[in-house]
Motif scaffolding. Structure first.
Motif, PDB file in Angstrom:
ATOM      1  N   LEU A  84       0.820  -1.215   0.000  1.00  0.00           N
ATOM      2  CA  LEU A  84       0.000   0.000   0.000  1.00  0.00           C
ATOM      3  C   LEU A  84       0.855   1.266   0.000  1.00  0.00           C
ATOM      4  O   LEU A  84       1.004   1.920  -1.012  1.00  0.00           O
ATOM      5  CB  LEU A  84      -0.955  -0.006   1.200  1.00  0.00           C
ATOM      6  N   ASP A  85       1.427   1.604   1.153  1.00  0.00           N
ATOM      7  CA  ASP A  85       2.127   2.877   1.301  1.00  0.00           C
ATOM      8  C   ASP A  85       3.382   2.914   0.434  1.00  0.00           C
ATOM      9  O   ASP A  85       4.221   2.021   0.474  1.00  0.00           O
ATOM     10  CB  ASP A  85       2.495   3.102   2.774  1.00  0.00           C
ATOM     11  N   GLY A  86       3.486   3.963  -0.359  1.00  0.00           N
ATOM     12  CA  GLY A  86       4.619   4.115  -1.256  1.00  0.00           C
ATOM     13  C   GLY A  86       4.513   3.288  -2.524  1.00  0.00           C
ATOM     14  O   GLY A  86       5.397   3.349  -3.378  1.00  0.00           O
ATOM     15  N   THR A  87       3.418   2.545  -2.652  1.00  0.00           N
ATOM     16  CA  THR A  87       3.258   1.652  -3.807  1.00  0.00           C
ATOM     17  C   THR A  87       1.917   1.877  -4.495  1.00  0.00           C
ATOM     18  O   THR A  87       1.841   2.449  -5.565  1.00  0.00           O
ATOM     19  CB  THR A  87       3.399   0.186  -3.362  1.00  0.00           C
ATOM     20  N   LEU A  88       0.848   1.407  -3.884  1.00  0.00           N
ATOM     21  CA  LEU A  88      -0.483   1.564  -4.479  1.00  0.00           C
ATOM     22  C   LEU A  88      -1.076   2.933  -4.169  1.00  0.00           C
ATOM     23  O   LEU A  88      -1.796   3.502  -4.992  1.00  0.00           O
ATOM     24  CB  LEU A  88      -1.414   0.472  -3.959  1.00  0.00           C
ATOM     25  N   LEU A  89      -0.785   3.447  -2.960  1.00  0.00           N
ATOM     26  CA  LEU A  89      -1.360   4.706  -2.513  1.00  0.00           C
ATOM     27  C   LEU A  89      -0.466   5.876  -2.887  1.00  0.00           C
ATOM     28  O   LEU A  89       0.762   5.771  -2.887  1.00  0.00           O
ATOM     29  CB  LEU A  89      -1.558   4.690  -0.994  1.00  0.00           C
ATOM     30  N   ARG A  90      -1.083   6.996  -3.162  1.00  0.00           N
ATOM     31  CA  ARG A  90      -0.330   8.225  -3.376  1.00  0.00           C
ATOM     32  C   ARG A  90       0.205   8.740  -2.040  1.00  0.00           C
ATOM     33  O   ARG A  90      -0.137   8.220  -0.977  1.00  0.00           O
ATOM     34  CB  ARG A  90      -1.214   9.266  -4.059  1.00  0.00           C
ATOM     35  N   SER A  91       1.063   9.752  -2.087  1.00  0.00           N
ATOM     36  CA  SER A  91       1.747  10.199  -0.871  1.00  0.00           C
ATOM     37  C   SER A  91       0.792  10.755   0.177  1.00  0.00           C
ATOM     38  O   SER A  91       1.124  10.799   1.364  1.00  0.00           O
ATOM     39  CB  SER A  91       2.807  11.242  -1.209  1.00  0.00           C
ATOM     40  N   ASP A  92      -0.409  11.177  -0.235  1.00  0.00           N
ATOM     41  CA  ASP A  92      -1.394  11.638   0.735  1.00  0.00           C
ATOM     42  C   ASP A  92      -2.252  10.505   1.280  1.00  0.00           C
ATOM     43  O   ASP A  92      -3.202  10.731   2.027  1.00  0.00           O
ATOM     44  CB  ASP A  92      -2.290  12.720   0.118  1.00  0.00           C
ATOM     45  N   GLY A  93      -1.904   9.267   0.928  1.00  0.00           N
ATOM     46  CA  GLY A  93      -2.630   8.104   1.430  1.00  0.00           C
ATOM     47  C   GLY A  93      -3.870   7.745   0.637  1.00  0.00           C
ATOM     48  O   GLY A  93      -4.602   6.826   1.023  1.00  0.00           O
ATOM     49  N   SER A  94      -4.099   8.426  -0.465  1.00  0.00           N
ATOM     50  CA  SER A  94      -5.321   8.177  -1.239  1.00  0.00           C
ATOM     51  C   SER A  94      -5.120   7.086  -2.284  1.00  0.00           C
ATOM     52  O   SER A  94      -4.009   6.840  -2.750  1.00  0.00           O
ATOM     53  CB  SER A  94      -5.776   9.466  -1.939  1.00  0.00           C
ATOM     54  N   LEU A  95      -6.216   6.456  -2.627  1.00  0.00           N
ATOM     55  CA  LEU A  95      -6.260   5.461  -3.698  1.00  0.00           C
ATOM     56  C   LEU A  95      -6.937   6.129  -4.888  1.00  0.00           C
ATOM     57  O   LEU A  95      -8.107   6.503  -4.807  1.00  0.00           O
ATOM     58  CB  LEU A  95      -7.048   4.237  -3.241  1.00  0.00           C
ATOM     59  N   SER A  96      -6.212   6.280  -5.977  1.00  0.00           N
ATOM     60  CA  SER A  96      -6.748   7.043  -7.099  1.00  0.00           C
ATOM     61  C   SER A  96      -7.872   6.300  -7.812  1.00  0.00           C
ATOM     62  O   SER A  96      -7.945   5.064  -7.789  1.00  0.00           O
ATOM     63  CB  SER A  96      -5.637   7.372  -8.103  1.00  0.00           C
ATOM     64  N   ALA A  97      -8.737   7.067  -8.466  1.00  0.00           N
ATOM     65  CA  ALA A  97      -9.819   6.478  -9.254  1.00  0.00           C
ATOM     66  C   ALA A  97      -9.250   5.609 -10.374  1.00  0.00           C
ATOM     67  O   ALA A  97      -9.822   4.561 -10.706  1.00  0.00           O
ATOM     68  CB  ALA A  97     -10.700   7.586  -9.827  1.00  0.00           C
ATOM     69  N   GLY A 111      17.188  -8.619 -10.036  1.00  0.00           N
ATOM     70  CA  GLY A 111      16.387  -8.990 -11.199  1.00  0.00           C
ATOM     71  C   GLY A 111      14.970  -8.453 -11.178  1.00  0.00           C
ATOM     72  O   GLY A 111      14.098  -8.988 -11.872  1.00  0.00           O
ATOM     73  N   LEU A 112      14.723  -7.406 -10.403  1.00  0.00           N
ATOM     74  CA  LEU A 112      13.379  -6.844 -10.335  1.00  0.00           C
ATOM     75  C   LEU A 112      13.147  -5.865 -11.478  1.00  0.00           C
ATOM     76  O   LEU A 112      14.070  -5.243 -11.987  1.00  0.00           O
ATOM     77  CB  LEU A 112      13.170  -6.130  -8.999  1.00  0.00           C
ATOM     78  N   HIS A 113      11.883  -5.720 -11.840  1.00  0.00           N
ATOM     79  CA  HIS A 113      11.496  -4.736 -12.832  1.00  0.00           C
ATOM     80  C   HIS A 113      11.220  -3.409 -12.137  1.00  0.00           C
ATOM     81  O   HIS A 113      11.020  -3.349 -10.928  1.00  0.00           O
ATOM     82  CB  HIS A 113      10.262  -5.209 -13.594  1.00  0.00           C
ATOM     83  N   ARG A 114      11.188  -2.346 -12.895  1.00  0.00           N
ATOM     84  CA  ARG A 114      10.927  -1.019 -12.343  1.00  0.00           C
ATOM     85  C   ARG A 114       9.532  -0.568 -12.732  1.00  0.00           C
ATOM     86  O   ARG A 114       9.140  -0.677 -13.902  1.00  0.00           O
ATOM     87  CB  ARG A 114      11.958  -0.023 -12.877  1.00  0.00           C
ATOM     88  N   ALA A 115       8.796  -0.077 -11.748  1.00  0.00           N
ATOM     89  CA  ALA A 115       7.479   0.509 -12.009  1.00  0.00           C
ATOM     90  C   ALA A 115       7.548   2.010 -11.773  1.00  0.00           C
ATOM     91  O   ALA A 115       8.350   2.476 -10.962  1.00  0.00           O
ATOM     92  CB  ALA A 115       6.425  -0.113 -11.093  1.00  0.00           C
ATOM     93  N   PRO A 116       6.735   2.791 -12.469  1.00  0.00           N
ATOM     94  CA  PRO A 116       6.677   4.229 -12.170  1.00  0.00           C
ATOM     95  C   PRO A 116       6.281   4.451 -10.712  1.00  0.00           C
ATOM     96  O   PRO A 116       5.776   3.557 -10.031  1.00  0.00           O
ATOM     97  CB  PRO A 116       5.599   4.742 -13.134  1.00  0.00           C
ATOM     98  N   SER A 117       6.482   5.650 -10.231  1.00  0.00           N
ATOM     99  CA  SER A 117       6.252   5.937  -8.821  1.00  0.00           C
ATOM    100  C   SER A 117       4.778   5.845  -8.455  1.00  0.00           C
ATOM    101  O   SER A 117       3.889   5.897  -9.319  1.00  0.00           O
ATOM    102  CB  SER A 117       6.767   7.331  -8.474  1.00  0.00           C
ATOM    103  N   ASN A 118       4.520   5.732  -7.165  1.00  0.00           N
ATOM    104  CA  ASN A 118       3.142   5.704  -6.679  1.00  0.00           C
ATOM    105  C   ASN A 118       2.416   6.996  -7.005  1.00  0.00           C
ATOM    106  O   ASN A 118       1.207   6.993  -7.261  1.00  0.00           O
ATOM    107  CB  ASN A 118       3.114   5.453  -5.169  1.00  0.00           C
TER     108      ASN A 118
END
Length: 268
Positions: free
Chosen positions: A11-24, A245-252
């Protein structure tokens, strides 16, 4: 790559934005993934009471709390992989000698208990903790010991981690999910990755059919177990080591999980 049967995400730093929200956008894309046949698994260091506000917005196949020590499948009962009381007492004693001015707390899945030397961090909420007056009382009152935490004021977390692994490494799993001088300890072998593996075994899903996302050291077992692990841009530098060997994803902040899943959906 075949579209994953399981999408596991921190969740934090990954799925959620820095304000703790889950985007639409993220909610929509993960909903499309479920329609395409994937199970979504939220895997977090948070306890359940601090996670439901997010996971209830998603169609989750399972939710994993406290770094793998507490989990539940959709429609199932809560399950625990807890630290034994004798082990918890031994670990507290050893870390009391190995770390500078340590304070201890225990997450039970229903509440958080801590002794006076533990100084709650910036993310703590007053209503979800209870003060006890000794480490002996801490282990007696806090049952089950889903996650043991230790905080040393002003001590760099990477130095705490090294000292703790040396002192108690065989007894517990030692990790961290932030930079607030806080270590998180689970029973031996209990990680986000091992609990994700248990769930996938129950579902008949192979590691190669799993995609996982994370940004901190506590995510590494899940990222390396999954067939494809994505470390978030801006995450812990240790996860960006090419040797992993991990892939890179764009930021949260850029809805990185959604961007990757969108690409996978277009390959269907």
């Amino acid at each position: 790559m075949v579209f994953p049967r399981v999408i596991a995400t921190d969740l934090d730093g990954t799925l959620l934005r820095s304000d703790g929200s889950l985007s639409a956008r993220t909610r929509h894309v993960l909903g499309l993934a479920v329609e395409a046949g994937a199970r979504v698994v939220v895997a977090t260091a948070r306890p359940r009471r601090a996670t439901d506000i997010v996971s209830d917005q998603l169609d989750c196949g399972a939710v994993v709390w406290s770094n793998g020590s507490h989990y539940r499948t959709a429609g199932g009962e809560d399950r625990f992989r807890a630290i034994g009381a004798v082990t918890a007492r031994t670990v507290i004693e050893k870390l009391g000698q190995a770390l500078p001015m340590p304070g201890f707390g225990v997450e039970t899945g229903a509440a958080f208990f801590h002794e006076p030397a533990y100084r709650p961090g910036p993310m703590s909420v007053a209503w979800d903790r209870e003060l006890v007056y000794s480490t002996e009382e801490l282990v007696d009152r806090a049952t089950p010991v889903a996650k043991l935490v230790v905080r040393s004021p002003d001590e760099p977390v990477h130095l705490m981690h090294a000292a703790a692994v040396t002192a108690v490494g065989p007894l517990v799993e030692v990790t961290y999910s932030g930079a607030h001088s806080l270590l998180e300890l689970s029973a031996p072998g209990v990680t986000k990755g091992s609990t994700l593996a248990l769930l996938c075994e129950e579902w008949g899903v192979a590691a190669e059919e799993v995609v996982a996302f994370g940004d901190m050291p506590n995510d590494l077992p899940a990222l390396t177990w999954a067939g494809r692990g994505y470390a978030m841009a801006g995450g812990h530098p240790g996860l960006l080591d090419p040797a992993l060997g991990l892939h890179r994803a764009p930021s949260n902040q850029d809805d990185g999980v959604a961007q990757v899943v969108e690409r996978l959906l277009t390959e269907l």
